[in-house]
Design an enzyme around this catalytic site. Structure first.
Site, PDB file in Angstrom:
ATOM      1  CE1 TYR A  68     -16.784  -0.197  -2.270  1.00 34.72           C
ATOM      2  CE2 TYR A  68     -17.518  -2.021  -3.647  1.00 34.72           C
ATOM      3  CZ  TYR A  68     -17.692  -0.732  -3.169  1.00 34.72           C
ATOM      4  OH  TYR A  68     -18.758   0.013  -3.577  1.00 34.72           O
ATOM      5  CE1 TYR A  87      -1.484  -4.638   6.268  1.00 32.09           C
ATOM      6  CE2 TYR A  87      -1.353  -4.255   3.904  1.00 32.09           C
ATOM      7  CZ  TYR A  87      -1.349  -3.774   5.197  1.00 32.09           C
ATOM      8  OH  TYR A  87      -1.213  -2.425   5.424  1.00 32.09           O
ATOM      9  CE  LYS A 146       1.947  -4.053   7.111  1.00 26.38           C
ATOM     10  NZ  LYS A 146       2.139  -3.236   5.880  1.00 26.38           N
ATOM     11  CB  THR A 187      -0.910   0.011   1.239  1.00 21.91           C
ATOM     12  OG1 THR A 187      -1.639  -1.211   1.289  1.00 21.91           O
ATOM     13  CG2 THR A 187      -1.871   1.179   1.192  1.00 21.91           C
ATOM     14  CB  ILE A 213       5.699  -5.113   7.281  1.00 23.51           C
ATOM     15  CG1 ILE A 213       6.193  -6.554   7.107  1.00 23.51           C
ATOM     16  CG2 ILE A 213       5.741  -4.369   5.945  1.00 23.51           C
ATOM     17  CD1 ILE A 213       5.329  -7.397   6.181  1.00 23.51           C
ATOM     18  NE  ARG A 258      -3.880   1.629   3.807  1.00 22.65           N
ATOM     19  CZ  ARG A 258      -3.774   2.765   3.120  1.00 22.65           C
ATOM     20  NH1 ARG A 258      -4.577   2.980   2.097  1.00 22.65           N
ATOM     21  NH2 ARG A 258      -2.880   3.680   3.451  1.00 22.65           N
TER      22      ARG A 258
END
Length: 292
Positions: free
Chosen positions: A109, A135, A164, A46, A206, A140
């Site tokens: 989404y 992740y 992550k 990202t 990360i 997000r």
């Protein structure tokens, strides 16, 4: 996998004034990370503004980082999405030379159920030629991978080696660490919670801020992994303000402002992202002047 214990850095994509990729700046960033002791690099996450890069530009970023790194650090490639079939096809047909693992975000989404998330990663695991790091970033994706779901995935698929974890919830992180198999890597995706997560049993981070303060942040993580909490927290508190600042107006606007202040890059982002406001840029400049 020991390659991914410690400090990973989510690389930005530096742009020139015309918003083309600044290859020289990217090469210099990679070199700076290696020289300052980070443990591995994450490409096209990202932070790299990968959503606004086309296929050819992504390949240019990959080629640049692989060549500059020259096999010195392990590399992780960001590759995920909310179209399971498309992700699998990309994994089955892609050339991943130079990379040791894939970082794959939970579907965004669509807002799948926990079963949908499990089935997505079941398909992705079957398609991937490399080990996978999940992740989880609900801010997000609009859906949270629960610890029970991650533990189920970790237990069922040998090539899924870690997660992550960026839910920003320390209670969830501790529950996750307590549930998953011992060799499954719980990696912080939240710079501010990195040290508490490491001390609770996490395996590292990360990071975004480590790109701007690589030596200091890597040292903090190393001290945390060694159980030297007092020394590690001294570094955490020294850097704490910078973490708040770089995320105040979103990522990667903040880290790009910091790197621009250090002379590493030109401060350009692609729409719909915009550069940090002048007020925030000044705060970042003030922090760097006082950071010793």
């Amino acid at each position: 996998m020991k390659s991914f214990i410690g400090t990973g850095v989510a690389l930005i994509t530096p742009f020139k004034e015309d918003l083309s990729i600044d290859v020289q700046a990217l090469e210099n960033l990679v070199e700076n990370q290696i020289e300052n002791g980070v443990d591995y690099l994450v490409v096209l996450g990202t932070t790299a503004e990968s959503a606004s890069l086309d296929k050819e530009e992504k390949q240019l970023v990959i080629n640049t980082v692989v060549k500059q790194n020259n096999k010195r650090l392990p590399l992780v490639l960001g590759l995920g999405g909310n179209n399971t079939r498309a992700v699998c096809e990309e994994l089955e047909t892609g050339d991943f030379s130079g990379f040791e693992a894939i970082l794959s975000v939970s579907p965004f989404y669509n807002k799948p159920t926990q079963e949908g998330i499990y089935q997505h990663f079941k398909a992705v695991a079957a398609a991937s030629p490399l080990p996978l790091i999940l992740y989880n970033v609900p801010g997000r994706t609009a859906s949270n991978m629960l610890p029970e779901t991650i533990n189920r995935i970790a237990s069922d698929f040998d090539n899924i080696i870690g997660v992550k974890e960026a839910a920003g919830d320390m209670v969830q992180a501790m529950k996750l660490i307590s549930l998953v198999p011992k060799d499954f890597l719980v990696i912080s995706g939240d710079d501010m919670l990195t040290l508490p997560m490491v001390l609770a049993g996490g395996k590292g981070v990360i990071s975004v801020i480590a790109q701007g303060l690589p030596a200091e942040f890597s040292k903090m993580v190393s001290l945390g992994l060694e159980g030297k909490s007092a020394e590690a927290y001294a570094l955490h508190y020294k850097m704490q303000q910078s973490i708040d600042l770089i995320f105040a107006e979103g990522n990667p606007a903040g880290i790009k402002a910091l790197l621009a202040q250090k002379g590493s890059i030109k401060n350009h982002l692609r729409l719909p992202l915009v550069k940090a406001t002048l007020g925030l840029q000044q705060q970042i400049e003030d922090f760097l002047k006082n950071f010793k």
